[in-house]
Each structure stands twice: as structure tokens, then as C-alpha cells.
Design an enzyme around this catalytic site. Structure first.
Site, PDB file in Angstrom:
ATOM      1  N   ASP A  42       1.007  -1.139  -0.075  1.00 43.11           N
ATOM      2  CA  ASP A  42       0.479  -0.153  -0.177  1.00 43.11           C
ATOM      3  C   ASP A  42       0.532   1.396   0.320  1.00 43.11           C
ATOM      4  O   ASP A  42       1.583   1.557   0.766  1.00 43.11           O
ATOM      5  CB  ASP A  42      -0.798  -0.206   0.793  1.00 43.11           C
ATOM      6  N   GLU A 135       1.347   2.420  13.809  1.00 45.01           N
ATOM      7  CA  GLU A 135       0.550   1.708  11.689  1.00 45.01           C
ATOM      8  C   GLU A 135      -0.171   1.534  12.866  1.00 45.01           C
ATOM      9  O   GLU A 135      -1.198   0.413  13.128  1.00 45.01           O
ATOM     10  CB  GLU A 135       1.040   1.695  11.090  1.00 45.01           C
TER      11      GLU A 135
END
Length: 362
Positions: A42, A135
Site C-alpha cells: 500500500d 500504524e
């Protein structure tokens, strides 16, 4: 989201990562490289973190850094490369066994220390840190999120005036036209090869769908329903009820509500941010679709008003109980309010389109 560390996460089985079976992966899904492959590929996600860290070496040079939910160690290595004096990464998944090999293979053995376990229980080699990186985001921002663990790390380990990467998040809401797909995913259960399966229809309706939605499907302006400042937020803030007012941008029909989130590294010299919305480049978080029981007919300029409530599920606080109350019109002119209770516990994926082009329209 790399693997998380809250106490409610499945405990990693005491099995070497290269000997794990499907039963072990069920208990420790983040140990499988495939999940990390999707996140690492990603480019919006990983590229934003790299830019925020690597382009702000002046913030990291000589600093101590705590990486919460370090996964394969990518953020830890960004921090070390940016000049951090020492980085501690913590994760309770068996993926940390591979992360240790990755750290050593890339020459960071003396700069990065990895700790396996829960943050609440682990003993870290450093008492206080200059920077926390993580994250932590999940679908709908908070589903399977480890934000509560990041807030715990902040309160326990972050120095006064310390920094958090990222430090700002916001959750947005809109309404979409989605007749064809609603027919396929929801109304399908009315008639299955001539049989009545409608008992499943209500269950399907109440489970949000993680999906990529085209911008042209959005029929209202977006509305911010939650702002989170990671420097000041509390665990209690993750249970919330927020009003919304969506203004139709054209005459159309509404079949669902749509949610996504934006992330900002506000402490950086040059602000780094990204969005997971339908106007932005594809991310693995996609968007979250909440189908309505009936179609809403809207005219340009007309409002849909209501409230979104969100709380961790009582039995598993990594799942979410979400209630959406809505009515067409504002105040005295509004139609009767409808409330739908959604349960975000089993992620339903869809693959309508492979990716979306970047747009700066919002």
C-alpha cells in the site's frame, strides 16, 4: 495496520513462525506474511510514513523512538535511517521473529531492539522516549484498531513535549447512490433460486461492507464526524456519538452511507497527510459502506441529518457497535428518524474496481 498489541488481541502461539499451521494463524493472523505484504505494498500508507519520517530527519536525529505494533519493522527502520539513536519496536505477533531477521539483514541490529509481548506487560529497555510511531488505524479508523494501546504508550513512555507519528486523525461521512450493488449484496437474499432467504437479508444489512467506492457515487458533501488528537485523546474518546448534516449535491437516490478517514502528521515541518476516501488514491483500508433499509430520495441542496454512535463491543472491544440515526430534512421539516444498528465484527470485502485515481477535489 501492522499487528497490534492490546490485551484483547489473540495471543501469539508459542510456535516458531516458520513452523506455524493454519490453526496457529487463526490465533495469530498477523504472523502470516501475506497480511504484511498487502500493507507494505500500500504505497499511500507506507509511502506517507516514509515521507513523514525520512523527510524530517531533524526531528529524529539522536532521538529515542518507540514503534508500537512494529510488525515487520519497516517503520523502525525508517526511524533508524532518519538518524534515531535507538528504536524499540514491540509486537505480540510471531511476525516479530521475521522482523528480527529483517533488522539484522539490513544492518540495524545495534540500533533497533525488538520486544515480543503486550505493551501493558512488557519491560522495555528505555524508560522514556522522544517519539512514538505507530500504524494503528483499522477499517472505519477504529475497527481492530490498537489506538488504545498507542494512548497507553503515550501516557507511560512518551517524554513531555514528545512527538507522535501520526498525531491527527479524522473520520468522515457521506451518502452514496449504490442501487446495483445493493441489489447484488442485500436484496439478493429475497429470492435465492426461487427460495426465500430474507432472514439473512437483515443480518447482511447490519454488517458494514469494506469496499472501494467511486467518487461519482457520492451524492452529498462530506461531513467530519470525529477528530482525534493523539497527544490529548483518551480511551474514553473512542466511544462517541456525533451529529451529522449531509447536503445533497444533486437530485438522486441514497442507498447507503459511506465512511473513511484522513491521517495527518501535523508535527512535521512540511505537513504529510493522506486520505482513504473515494476521491483519493486506493489504500488497503478502502471505505466502509453502511446500507440503509430503504432508499432515500434527495433533491439538490436537501439535508440528511442524524447521529453516528460508535462503541467497542462489550464482548470483544476490537469489534465495533455502530448506530446510525437519520432523517431527511432539518429540524421541523425532517421526516421520521430511522435508526439502524450495525455490528462491525466480520469484515466483508468487495472488489468492484482495482484502484482509484488521485483527485484533489476535497
Amino acid at each position: 495496520m501492522e499487528s497490534a498489541g492490546p490485551s484483547t488481541h489473540h495471543i501469539a502461539p508459542d510456535v516458531p513462525s516458520d513452523s506455524m499451521t493454519s490453526r496457529d494463524y487463526y490465533a495469530d493472523s498477523y504472523a502470516h506474511f501475506g497480511i504484511h505484504e498487502e500493507m507494505l505494498k500500500d504505497t499511500v500508507r507506507t509511502g506517507s510514513y516514509r515521507a513523514a519520517i525520512m523527510n524530517n530527519g531533524h526531528l529524529f536525529k539522536g532521538k529515542t523512538v518507540l514503534d508500537v505494533g512494529c510488525g515487520t519493522g519497516i517503520l523502525s527502520m525508517f526511524a533508524a535511517k532518519a538518524g534515531a539513536s535507538h528504536v524499540v519496536g514491540i509486537d505480540m505477533s510471531n511476525i516479530i521473529d521475521q522482523a528480527q531477521k529483517i533488522i539484522e539483514a539490513n544492518g540495524f541490529k545495534d540500533t533497533i531492539t525488538l520486544v515480543k509481548g503486550k505493551l501493558e506487560e512488557a519491560e522495555l529497555p528505555i524508560d522514556k522516549f522522544d517519539i512514538i510511531i505507530s500504524e494503528w488505524m483499522g477499517y472505519f479508523l477504529l475497527y481492530e484498531s490498537m489506538l488504545d494501546t498507542v494512548l497507553l504508550a503515550r501516557d507511560k513512555y512518551l517524554k513531555p513535549e514528545g512527538l507522535i507519528f501520526p498525531d491527527t486523525a479524522r473520520l468522515l461521512f457521506a451518502a452514496i447512490e449504490d442501487q446495483d450493488y445493493k441489489e447484488e449484496k442485500i436484496n439478493f437474499w429475497d429470492n435465492v433460486y426461487g427460495f426465500d432467504y430474507s432472514c439473512i437479508k437483515d443480518i447482511a444489512l447490519r454488517e458494514p461492507l469494506v469496499d472501494t467506492v467511486e467518487l461519482k457515487a457520492v451524492v452529498t458533501d462530506p461531513c467530519v464526524i470525529k477528530d482525534i488528537d493523539l497527544l490529548t485523546a483518551t480511551k474514553e474518546d473512542l466511544t462517541f456519538s456525533a451529529p451529522f448534516s449531509l447536503v445533497a449535491t444533486r437530485d438522486d437516490y441514497v442507498h447507503a452511507f459511506l465512511a473513511w478517514f484522513d491521517i495527518v502528521f501535523d508535527c512535521t515541518h512540511k505537513k504529510v497527510k493522506f486520505s482513504t476516501g473515494p476521491h483519493a488514491q486506493y489504500t488497503h483500508w478502502k471505505q466502509t459502506v453502511f446500507y440503509t433499509p430503504s432508499t432515500i430520495t434527495v433533491k439538490e441542496g436537501q439535508q440528511i441529518t442524524g447521529t453516528v454512535s460508535c462503541a467497542p463491543n462489550a464482548r470483544n472491544n476490537r469489534d465495533l457497535d455502530i448506530a446510525i440515526s437519520y432523517a431527511l430534512g432539518a429540524e421541523e421539516e425532517a421526516t421520521e428518524e430511522i435508526t439502524v444498528d450495525y455490528k462491525m465484527c466480520v469484515i466483508l470485502y468487495s472488489f468492484r474496481i482495482p484502484f482509484l485515481l488521485q483527485s484533489d477535489s476535497w
